[in-house]
Motif scaffolding. Sequence first.
Motif, short mmCIF file in Angstrom:
data_model
loop_
_atom_site.label_atom_id
_atom_site.label_comp_id
_atom_site.label_asym_id
_atom_site.label_seq_id
_atom_site.Cartn_x
_atom_site.Cartn_y
_atom_site.Cartn_z
N UNK A 80 -79.75 -30.92 -9.68
CA UNK A 80 -80.97 -31.72 -9.64
C UNK A 80 -81.55 -31.93 -10.95
N UNK A 81 -81.52 -32.96 -11.35
CA UNK A 81 -81.88 -33.56 -12.82
C UNK A 81 -83.61 -33.85 -12.84
N UNK A 82 -83.80 -33.98 -14.02
CA UNK A 82 -85.11 -34.22 -14.40
C UNK A 82 -85.58 -35.70 -13.72
N UNK A 83 -86.99 -36.03 -13.70
CA UNK A 83 -87.06 -37.42 -13.15
C UNK A 83 -86.60 -38.75 -13.91
N UNK A 84 -86.69 -38.35 -15.34
CA UNK A 84 -86.25 -39.43 -16.27
C UNK A 84 -84.58 -39.61 -16.25
N UNK A 85 -83.79 -38.84 -15.52
CA UNK A 85 -82.57 -38.86 -15.74
C UNK A 85 -82.01 -38.08 -16.78
N UNK A 86 -80.71 -38.07 -16.90
CA UNK A 86 -80.04 -37.39 -18.13
C UNK A 86 -78.76 -38.24 -18.22
N UNK A 142 -73.96 -39.79 -15.73
CA UNK A 142 -75.28 -39.68 -15.87
C UNK A 142 -76.02 -39.15 -14.57
N UNK A 143 -77.07 -38.09 -14.74
CA UNK A 143 -77.82 -37.86 -13.54
C UNK A 143 -78.94 -38.85 -13.15
N UNK A 144 -79.08 -39.40 -12.08
CA UNK A 144 -79.91 -40.50 -11.72
C UNK A 144 -81.47 -40.18 -11.98
N UNK A 145 -82.04 -41.52 -12.35
CA UNK A 145 -83.44 -41.53 -12.63
C UNK A 145 -84.30 -41.90 -11.53
N UNK A 146 -83.72 -41.98 -10.30
CA UNK A 146 -84.43 -42.38 -9.05
C UNK A 146 -84.18 -41.14 -8.00
N UNK A 147 -85.46 -40.92 -7.19
CA UNK A 147 -85.24 -39.73 -6.40
C UNK A 147 -84.04 -39.95 -5.33
N UNK A 148 -83.42 -38.67 -5.17
CA UNK A 148 -83.73 -37.55 -5.26
C UNK A 148 -83.24 -36.84 -6.48
N UNK A 149 -82.67 -37.62 -7.60
CA UNK A 149 -82.32 -36.93 -8.74
C UNK A 149 -81.16 -36.21 -8.67
N UNK A 150 -80.62 -36.33 -7.73
CA UNK A 150 -79.36 -35.47 -7.64
C UNK A 150 -77.98 -35.83 -7.94
N UNK A 151 -77.19 -35.45 -8.77
CA UNK A 151 -75.86 -36.06 -9.28
C UNK A 151 -74.98 -34.80 -9.42
N UNK A 152 -73.65 -35.13 -9.71
CA UNK A 152 -72.71 -34.12 -9.89
C UNK A 152 -72.54 -33.34 -11.45
N UNK A 153 -72.22 -32.26 -11.41
CA UNK A 153 -71.94 -31.77 -12.68
C UNK A 153 -71.05 -30.50 -12.58
N UNK A 154 -70.42 -30.27 -13.74
CA UNK A 154 -69.46 -28.88 -13.48
C UNK A 154 -70.45 -27.78 -13.69
N UNK A 155 -70.91 -26.73 -13.10
CA UNK A 155 -71.29 -25.63 -12.97
C UNK A 155 -70.88 -24.50 -13.84
N UNK A 156 -71.20 -23.69 -14.57
CA UNK A 156 -70.68 -22.76 -15.26
C UNK A 156 -71.38 -21.62 -15.69
N UNK A 157 -71.64 -20.74 -14.68
CA UNK A 157 -72.32 -19.47 -14.88
C UNK A 157 -71.83 -18.15 -15.25
#
Length: 162
Positions: free
Chosen positions: A109-115, A146-161
Amino acid sequence: MMPEFQADVVTAISTTALYKLGYKVTTRDANGTKFWRYVKNGSGASFKVGQGTMIKSSSATYEADVSTTDASHARFLGVAQVYSLDSVPSLFLNLHFGFVQCEGFGKVLGIAAGVAANSSLSCVAAGEFNAGTIGAVDLVAFNPVALPSVSPYVGSAYIKSV
């Protein structure tokens, strides 16, 4: 070697613990191997798809809360994905048990401005992700697109915890 589960097992939530909290498993799909950690949602609210989670304050277990800017890499648990409860689509409900994704390609979930694309991501307020500072210890994901700047602001990423 970590146990490998089917995707429907790691996306199901329940009102009772089915595994030991902190238990880690893997799944495989077309995007590769994904790692998951078993937690209890103790946040007081449902986790949204792509929302970052962290160890809840004063918790001595893997009780999860919505990630904030206080979530160092060591405190970060993983990212909520799409879930089901009794085979019905659901958010990860409060006081329920389930797996959060801690490694591999998933939704964030990205910020509202997008990433912008190709950003190293850290969690900011409300479990949202934003571009972080390279070299910082709180970077937990990377978005090749890029993570979207439109709702629901969800995009794909490689998660590494951890």
